[in-house]
Write a protein that holds these residues in place. Sequence first.
Motif, short mmCIF file in Angstrom:
data_model
loop_
_atom_site.label_atom_id
_atom_site.label_comp_id
_atom_site.label_asym_id
_atom_site.label_seq_id
_atom_site.Cartn_x
_atom_site.Cartn_y
_atom_site.Cartn_z
N THR A 1 8.93 -19.96 1.75
CA THR A 1 7.55 -19.87 2.26
C THR A 1 7.19 -18.43 2.57
OG1 THR A 1 7.72 -22.11 3.18
CG2 THR A 1 5.98 -20.67 4.07
N ILE A 2 8.10 -17.72 3.21
CA ILE A 2 7.87 -16.29 3.51
C ILE A 2 7.69 -15.52 2.21
CG2 ILE A 2 8.93 -14.19 4.42
CD1 ILE A 2 10.33 -16.04 6.52
N GLU A 3 8.53 -15.79 1.23
CA GLU A 3 8.43 -15.11 -0.07
C GLU A 3 7.08 -15.39 -0.74
OE1 GLU A 3 10.71 -14.93 -4.37
OE2 GLU A 3 11.37 -16.37 -2.87
N ALA A 4 6.64 -16.64 -0.70
CA ALA A 4 5.36 -17.01 -1.33
C ALA A 4 4.18 -16.33 -0.63
CB ALA A 4 5.19 -18.53 -1.31
N ILE A 5 4.21 -16.30 0.68
CA ILE A 5 3.14 -15.62 1.43
C ILE A 5 3.15 -14.13 1.11
CG2 ILE A 5 2.36 -14.94 3.75
CD1 ILE A 5 3.37 -17.75 4.69
N ALA A 6 4.32 -13.54 1.04
CA ALA A 6 4.43 -12.12 0.72
C ALA A 6 3.90 -11.83 -0.68
CB ALA A 6 5.89 -11.67 0.83
N GLU A 7 4.13 -12.74 -1.61
CA GLU A 7 3.61 -12.54 -2.96
C GLU A 7 2.09 -12.62 -2.98
OE1 GLU A 7 4.32 -14.17 -7.51
OE2 GLU A 7 5.03 -15.38 -5.83
N VAL A 8 1.53 -13.61 -2.30
CA VAL A 8 0.07 -13.77 -2.25
C VAL A 8 -0.58 -12.58 -1.56
CG1 VAL A 8 -1.79 -15.16 -1.20
CG2 VAL A 8 0.11 -16.29 -2.38
N ARG A 9 0.04 -12.08 -0.53
CA ARG A 9 -0.54 -10.97 0.24
C ARG A 9 -0.09 -9.60 -0.29
NH1 ARG A 9 -0.50 -13.66 6.18
NH2 ARG A 9 -1.95 -15.31 5.64
N ASP A 10 0.63 -9.60 -1.41
CA ASP A 10 1.06 -8.38 -2.08
C ASP A 10 1.86 -7.45 -1.16
OD1 ASP A 10 1.38 -6.77 -4.32
OD2 ASP A 10 -0.41 -5.58 -3.86
N ILE B 1 12.97 -8.86 0.79
CA ILE B 1 13.85 -9.18 1.92
C ILE B 1 14.09 -10.69 2.01
CG2 ILE B 1 13.98 -9.22 4.44
CD1 ILE B 1 12.59 -6.43 4.37
N ALA B 2 13.03 -11.49 1.87
CA ALA B 2 13.18 -12.95 1.95
C ALA B 2 14.07 -13.47 0.83
CB ALA B 2 11.82 -13.63 1.91
N THR B 3 13.86 -12.98 -0.39
CA THR B 3 14.68 -13.41 -1.53
C THR B 3 16.14 -13.01 -1.34
OG1 THR B 3 12.78 -13.21 -3.00
CG2 THR B 3 14.94 -13.22 -4.04
N SER B 4 16.36 -11.77 -0.93
CA SER B 4 17.73 -11.27 -0.75
C SER B 4 18.44 -12.00 0.37
CB SER B 4 17.71 -9.77 -0.47
OG SER B 4 17.19 -9.07 -1.57
N LEU B 5 17.74 -12.25 1.46
CA LEU B 5 18.35 -12.96 2.58
C LEU B 5 18.73 -14.39 2.17
CD1 LEU B 5 19.19 -12.67 5.52
CD2 LEU B 5 16.90 -13.40 6.18
N ALA B 6 17.87 -15.05 1.40
CA ALA B 6 18.20 -16.40 0.92
C ALA B 6 19.45 -16.36 0.03
CB ALA B 6 17.01 -16.99 0.15
N GLN B 7 19.53 -15.36 -0.85
CA GLN B 7 20.71 -15.22 -1.71
C GLN B 7 21.97 -15.01 -0.87
OE1 GLN B 7 19.57 -11.92 -4.17
NE2 GLN B 7 18.59 -13.21 -5.70
N MET B 8 21.86 -14.17 0.16
CA MET B 8 23.02 -13.90 1.01
C MET B 8 23.47 -15.15 1.76
SD MET B 8 22.07 -10.12 2.47
CE MET B 8 23.58 -9.98 3.45
N PHE B 9 22.54 -15.93 2.30
CA PHE B 9 22.91 -17.15 3.00
C PHE B 9 23.55 -18.16 2.05
CE2 PHE B 9 19.88 -16.10 6.55
CZ PHE B 9 20.85 -16.04 7.52
N ARG B 10 23.00 -18.30 0.85
CA ARG B 10 23.60 -19.22 -0.12
C ARG B 10 25.04 -18.81 -0.43
NH1 ARG B 10 18.53 -18.78 -2.67
NH2 ARG B 10 17.31 -20.64 -2.31
N TYR B 11 25.24 -17.53 -0.61
CA TYR B 11 26.58 -17.02 -0.92
C TYR B 11 27.53 -17.28 0.24
CZ TYR B 11 30.22 -13.64 -2.19
OH TYR B 11 31.41 -13.04 -2.50
#
Length: 180
Positions: free
Chosen positions: A17-26, A33-43
Amino acid sequence: SLTYQINPHFLYNTLQTIEAIAEVRDTPEVQTIATSLAQMFRYNLKPENFVPLSDELAHLEAYFSIERIRFRNQITFATDLAPELFSLPVPKFVLQPIVENAIFSGIEPSGRFGLIQIHAFAKDGVFYVTVRDNGVGISPENIQKLLTDTSRITKSNMSGIGLPNVDRRLKLVYGEDYGI
Protein backbone atom coordinates in the motif's frame (compact mmCIF):
# COMPACT_ATOMS: atom_id res chain seq x y z
CA SER A 1 11.45 -13.20 16.53
CA LEU A 2 9.61 -11.21 13.88
CA THR A 3 7.83 -14.40 12.83
CA TYR A 4 6.09 -14.49 16.20
CA GLN A 5 5.58 -10.75 16.63
CA ILE A 6 4.26 -9.59 13.28
CA ASN A 7 1.74 -11.08 10.91
CA PRO A 8 3.85 -11.14 7.72
CA HIS A 9 0.81 -11.09 5.43
CA PHE A 10 -0.40 -7.84 6.99
CA LEU A 11 3.09 -6.38 6.87
CA TYR A 12 3.52 -7.14 3.15
CA ASN A 13 0.08 -5.74 2.32
CA THR A 14 0.89 -2.56 4.22
CA LEU A 15 4.23 -2.15 2.46
CA GLN A 16 2.52 -2.72 -0.91
CA THR A 17 0.00 0.00 0.00
CA ILE A 18 2.83 2.39 0.86
CA GLU A 19 4.54 1.52 -2.42
CA ALA A 20 1.34 2.12 -4.42
CA ILE A 21 0.72 5.49 -2.77
CA ALA A 22 4.33 6.48 -3.39
CA GLU A 23 3.96 5.57 -7.06
CA VAL A 24 0.74 7.59 -7.45
CA ARG A 25 2.24 10.57 -5.66
CA ASP A 26 5.53 10.25 -7.58
CA THR A 27 7.82 9.77 -4.60
CA PRO A 28 10.29 7.17 -5.92
CA GLU A 29 12.41 7.17 -2.76
CA VAL A 30 9.47 6.07 -0.62
CA GLN A 31 8.56 3.49 -3.25
CA THR A 32 12.13 2.10 -3.21
CA ILE A 33 12.24 1.98 0.59
CA ALA A 34 8.89 0.14 0.83
CA THR A 35 9.89 -2.37 -1.87
CA SER A 36 13.33 -2.98 -0.35
CA LEU A 37 11.97 -3.34 3.17
CA ALA A 38 9.41 -5.91 1.96
CA GLN A 39 12.20 -7.86 0.22
CA MET A 40 14.30 -7.77 3.39
CA PHE A 41 11.44 -9.04 5.59
CA ARG A 42 10.65 -11.85 3.14
CA TYR A 43 14.30 -12.88 3.16
CA ASN A 44 14.60 -12.76 6.96
CA LEU A 45 11.47 -14.86 7.40
CA LYS A 46 12.68 -17.67 5.12
CA PRO A 47 13.18 -20.80 7.23
CA GLU A 48 16.46 -21.79 5.57
CA ASN A 49 19.67 -21.36 7.55
CA PHE A 50 21.81 -21.49 4.41
CA VAL A 51 21.19 -19.68 1.14
CA PRO A 52 23.11 -19.28 -2.11
CA LEU A 53 25.56 -16.38 -1.98
CA SER A 54 23.49 -14.73 -4.73
CA ASP A 55 20.48 -14.57 -2.33
CA GLU A 56 22.63 -13.06 0.41
CA LEU A 57 23.87 -10.44 -2.06
CA ALA A 58 20.30 -9.68 -3.22
CA HIS A 59 19.33 -9.13 0.43
CA LEU A 60 22.33 -6.86 0.83
CA GLU A 61 21.33 -4.87 -2.27
CA ALA A 62 17.82 -4.34 -0.83
CA TYR A 63 19.39 -3.09 2.42
CA PHE A 64 21.81 -0.90 0.53
CA SER A 65 19.09 0.69 -1.60
CA ILE A 66 17.60 2.07 1.63
CA GLU A 67 20.99 3.32 2.87
CA ARG A 68 21.69 5.02 -0.48
CA ILE A 69 18.55 7.09 -0.01
CA ARG A 70 19.33 7.77 3.64
CA PHE A 71 22.82 9.01 2.75
CA ARG A 72 21.62 10.94 -0.34
CA ASN A 73 23.65 8.83 -2.77
CA GLN A 74 26.89 9.68 -0.95
CA ILE A 75 27.66 6.00 -0.53
CA THR A 76 28.48 3.36 -3.15
CA PHE A 77 28.34 -0.42 -3.03
CA ALA A 78 30.51 -2.59 -5.32
CA THR A 79 31.05 -6.33 -5.58
CA ASP A 80 33.85 -8.36 -7.10
CA LEU A 81 32.88 -12.02 -7.27
CA ALA A 82 33.47 -14.78 -9.73
CA PRO A 83 30.11 -16.01 -11.12
CA GLU A 84 30.82 -19.59 -10.03
CA LEU A 85 30.67 -18.44 -6.39
CA PHE A 86 27.05 -17.22 -6.61
CA SER A 87 25.65 -20.70 -5.98
CA LEU A 88 27.81 -21.46 -2.92
CA PRO A 89 25.71 -21.94 0.22
CA VAL A 90 26.39 -19.42 2.98
CA PRO A 91 24.76 -18.88 6.38
CA LYS A 92 21.82 -16.54 5.92
CA PHE A 93 22.13 -12.96 7.16
CA VAL A 94 25.90 -12.68 7.60
CA LEU A 95 26.82 -9.86 5.23
CA GLN A 96 24.26 -7.19 6.12
CA PRO A 97 25.36 -6.76 9.77
CA ILE A 98 28.99 -6.42 8.60
CA VAL A 99 28.08 -3.84 5.93
CA GLU A 100 25.85 -2.00 8.41
CA ASN A 101 28.78 -1.79 10.82
CA ALA A 102 31.04 -0.51 8.03
CA ILE A 103 28.54 2.24 7.23
CA PHE A 104 27.77 3.40 10.76
CA SER A 105 31.16 2.87 12.40
CA GLY A 106 33.44 3.51 9.44
CA ILE A 107 31.94 5.70 6.74
CA GLU A 108 29.47 7.87 8.65
CA PRO A 109 32.07 9.13 11.18
CA SER A 110 34.47 9.94 8.33
CA GLY A 111 32.11 12.56 6.90
CA ARG A 112 33.16 11.80 3.32
CA PHE A 113 31.77 9.94 0.31
CA GLY A 114 31.53 6.26 1.24
CA LEU A 115 32.54 3.16 -0.63
CA ILE A 116 31.76 -0.41 0.46
CA GLN A 117 33.47 -3.18 -1.50
CA ILE A 118 32.68 -6.88 -1.24
CA HIS A 119 35.15 -9.35 -2.65
CA ALA A 120 34.73 -13.13 -2.54
CA PHE A 121 37.13 -15.83 -3.57
CA ALA A 122 38.04 -19.44 -2.89
CA LYS A 123 41.58 -20.44 -2.01
CA ASP A 124 42.84 -23.88 -0.97
CA GLY A 125 39.30 -25.13 -0.42
CA VAL A 126 38.32 -22.21 1.82
CA PHE A 127 35.77 -19.57 0.82
CA TYR A 128 36.62 -15.99 1.82
CA VAL A 129 34.51 -12.86 1.75
CA THR A 130 36.01 -9.47 2.46
CA VAL A 131 34.06 -6.31 3.23
CA ARG A 132 36.06 -3.11 2.90
CA ASP A 133 35.11 0.49 3.35
CA ASN A 134 36.90 3.81 3.02
CA GLY A 135 35.88 4.98 6.46
CA VAL A 136 37.84 5.81 9.58
CA GLY A 137 39.28 2.31 10.05
CA ILE A 138 39.64 0.07 13.07
CA SER A 139 42.67 -1.66 14.54
CA PRO A 140 42.87 -5.47 14.74
CA GLU A 141 42.92 -5.13 18.54
CA ASN A 142 39.67 -3.17 18.55
CA ILE A 143 38.06 -5.69 16.20
CA GLN A 144 38.97 -8.48 18.60
CA LYS A 145 37.64 -6.49 21.56
CA LEU A 146 34.41 -5.74 19.67
CA LEU A 147 33.91 -9.43 18.91
CA THR A 148 34.64 -10.72 22.40
CA ASP A 149 33.60 -8.01 24.88
CA THR A 150 29.81 -8.12 24.91
CA SER A 151 29.50 -6.72 28.45
CA ARG A 152 28.38 -3.35 27.05
CA ILE A 153 25.30 -4.96 25.45
CA THR A 154 22.22 -4.79 27.66
CA LYS A 155 18.48 -5.26 27.16
CA SER A 156 18.07 -1.51 26.70
CA ASN A 157 21.16 -1.10 24.48
CA MET A 158 21.37 -3.71 21.73
CA SER A 159 23.98 -1.83 19.68
CA GLY A 160 27.10 -3.79 18.99
CA ILE A 161 25.43 -7.18 18.82
CA GLY A 162 25.60 -7.70 15.02
CA LEU A 163 29.29 -8.47 14.52
CA PRO A 164 29.68 -10.75 17.56
CA ASN A 165 26.53 -12.59 16.45
CA VAL A 166 27.86 -13.14 12.91
CA ASP A 167 31.28 -14.18 14.20
CA ARG A 168 29.80 -16.69 16.65
CA ARG A 169 27.45 -18.18 14.04
CA LEU A 170 30.35 -18.63 11.59
CA LYS A 171 32.44 -20.31 14.28
CA LEU A 172 29.57 -22.62 15.25
CA VAL A 173 29.11 -23.70 11.62
CA TYR A 174 32.72 -23.85 10.39
CA GLY A 175 34.82 -24.16 13.55
CA GLU A 176 36.85 -21.85 15.77
CA ASP A 177 39.46 -21.21 13.05
CA TYR A 178 36.88 -19.29 11.02
CA GLY A 179 34.71 -16.22 11.56
CA ILE A 180 35.18 -12.52 11.15
